[in-house]
Design an enzyme around this catalytic site. Structure first.
Site, PDB file in Angstrom:
ATOM      1  N   PRO A 163      -2.411   6.308  -0.548  1.00 56.69           N
ATOM      2  CA  PRO A 163      -3.413   7.343  -0.731  1.00 56.69           C
ATOM      3  C   PRO A 163      -4.727   6.746  -1.194  1.00 56.69           C
ATOM      4  O   PRO A 163      -4.775   6.006  -2.168  1.00 56.69           O
ATOM      5  CB  PRO A 163      -2.822   8.219  -1.816  1.00 56.69           C
ATOM      6  CG  PRO A 163      -1.680   7.458  -2.390  1.00 56.69           C
ATOM      7  CD  PRO A 163      -1.638   6.120  -1.779  1.00 56.69           C
ATOM      8  N   GLU A 164      -5.759   7.080  -0.490  1.00 52.96           N
ATOM      9  CA  GLU A 164      -7.099   6.681  -0.892  1.00 52.96           C
ATOM     10  C   GLU A 164      -7.816   7.959  -1.329  1.00 52.96           C
ATOM     11  O   GLU A 164      -7.189   9.000  -1.444  1.00 52.96           O
ATOM     12  CB  GLU A 164      -7.804   5.985   0.281  1.00 52.96           C
ATOM     13  CG  GLU A 164      -6.979   4.838   0.855  1.00 52.96           C
ATOM     14  CD  GLU A 164      -7.652   4.112   2.019  1.00 52.96           C
ATOM     15  OE1 GLU A 164      -8.885   4.043   2.046  1.00 52.96           O
ATOM     16  OE2 GLU A 164      -6.916   3.619   2.909  1.00 52.96           O
ATOM     17  N   HIS A 217      14.166   9.555  -4.758  1.00 48.11           N
ATOM     18  CA  HIS A 217      13.005   8.916  -5.370  1.00 48.11           C
ATOM     19  C   HIS A 217      12.051   9.916  -6.019  1.00 48.11           C
ATOM     20  O   HIS A 217      10.838   9.719  -6.004  1.00 48.11           O
ATOM     21  CB  HIS A 217      12.239   8.066  -4.352  1.00 48.11           C
ATOM     22  CG  HIS A 217      13.068   6.998  -3.723  1.00 48.11           C
ATOM     23  ND1 HIS A 217      13.801   6.096  -4.456  1.00 48.11           N
ATOM     24  CD2 HIS A 217      13.294   6.698  -2.417  1.00 48.11           C
ATOM     25  CE1 HIS A 217      14.429   5.272  -3.629  1.00 48.11           C
ATOM     26  NE2 HIS A 217      14.158   5.615  -2.390  1.00 48.11           N
ATOM     27  N   ARG A 248       8.341   3.519  -3.691  1.00 47.28           N
ATOM     28  CA  ARG A 248       8.034   2.139  -4.090  1.00 47.28           C
ATOM     29  C   ARG A 248       7.703   1.996  -5.564  1.00 47.28           C
ATOM     30  O   ARG A 248       7.617   0.881  -6.072  1.00 47.28           O
ATOM     31  CB  ARG A 248       6.901   1.592  -3.208  1.00 47.28           C
ATOM     32  CG  ARG A 248       7.356   1.420  -1.770  1.00 47.28           C
ATOM     33  CD  ARG A 248       6.254   0.880  -0.902  1.00 47.28           C
ATOM     34  NE  ARG A 248       5.969  -0.515  -1.200  1.00 47.28           N
ATOM     35  CZ  ARG A 248       5.037  -1.209  -0.553  1.00 47.28           C
ATOM     36  NH1 ARG A 248       4.315  -0.640   0.389  1.00 47.28           N
ATOM     37  NH2 ARG A 248       4.834  -2.461  -0.850  1.00 47.28           N
TER      38      ARG A 248
END
Length: 283
Positions: A2-3, A93, A112
DNA sequence: ATCCTATCCTGTAGGC
DNA sequence: TGCCTACAGGATAGGA
């Protein structure tokens, strides 16, 4: 993943749907993200309601009642997911589960585990190490070529890596850095100090345009990113160079190249982004 | 100060 | 089918 545009998309959705909701219950997976989530976080936020959703660069800030702010970063694979009722299916997750007083839910999923979640005093937010050194947010305060040129003075680092440095400008990541430089006609390998002023002018302009258009399309889903509703962003259709190695440049037909800079992929058109096109500078 | 590398972690795609 | 490697939107610590 995500930017700035992806985080802004989630922020807007939270601002529309999550404000005013009181956190009734918190469950933590206990797994470490970028850093361990403090055990005390649950007690610190329980009973408080979400009053405001803010963002700086890639950081999202949820101001809670009583002067506490939830600071979060999505890292590479983080997602905030909102469920008005019960989530369908089973998700793995998921590291944070907020249940609001009305039964709706807000979950943080991050395979992650490069993401970040902290609870901090709202008044001390500015001094938080994660935020204190960040450069300006290009959406909140539009930047001009002068700004970039002055910050780049004397820097040997490649312009692509310069744009990725959150302490210089906050919010540009690997996808949009390549897109901005392509649209500005600048070779990503050029040392920042050797980028001419008129090229910085174009970089400044394209930064605002690209990020703005990406926000309008709810971000880019390359693989993992999803909006608050678990839906993909639509800017992927607009990408001119990212992940297009070996394909024809949409402007001139030259094959797009992939190179590695700072252990990360950069995509560019060798013709449109040549030195001749960005004008030769002194130095 | 600037710069460069390695590292954290899991999932997936592609080659054989 | 499985095994292996390379790579993925990020940030940071540590050394030169």
């Amino acid at each position: 993943m995500p930017e700035l545009p992806e985080v802004e998309t989630v922020r807007r959705m939270l601002a529309e749907h999550a404000l005013g909701r009181a956190i009734a219950e918190i469950r933590l997976s206990g797994k470490k993200l970028r850093e361990p989530i403090p055990r005390g976080l649950a007690a610190r936020v329980r009973g408080r309601s979400i009053e405001k959703a803010r963002r700086h660069g890639k950081y999202l800030m949820l101001d809670l009642s009583g002067g506490v702010t939830l600071l979060s970063h999505l890292g590479m694979s983080g997602r905030w997911l909102f469920y008005p009722g019960d989530p369908d299916g089973t998700l793995i997750h998921v590291h944070v589960k907020f249940t609001f007083a009305d039964g709706s839910k807000l979950w943080f999923q991050d395979p992650r585990r490069f993401g970040l979640l902290r609870a901090v005093d709202t008044t001390k937010l500015k001094d938080d190490p994660a935020l204190s050194l960040l450069g300006p947010d290009p959406l909140a305060s539009p930047l001009d070529g002068e700004f970039f040129a002055s910050r780049a003075k004397g820097l040997k680092v490649a312009v692509k890596n310069f744009l990725l440095d959150q302490n210089r400008v906050a919010g540009i990541g690997n996808i949009y850095a390549s897109e901005i430089l392509h649209r500005a006609g600048v070779d990503p390998r050029r040392p920042a100090r050797a980028v001419p002023k008129e090229a910085w002018d174009r970089i400044a302009k394209e930064t605002a345009l690209v990020l703005g258009e990406a926000v309008a399309r709810m971000g880019t889903t390359f693989s993992a990113y999803r909006t608050l509703w678990n839906e993909p962003g639509l800017y992927g259709d607009q990408l001119l160079v990212y992940d297009r190695a070996g394909e024809a440049c949409r402007r001139c037909g030259t094959l797009i190249r992939r190179i590695v800079q700072g252990q990360r992929s950069t995509f560019f058109c060798p013709h449109c982004q040549s030195r001749a096109r960005s004008k030769t500078a002194a130095v």
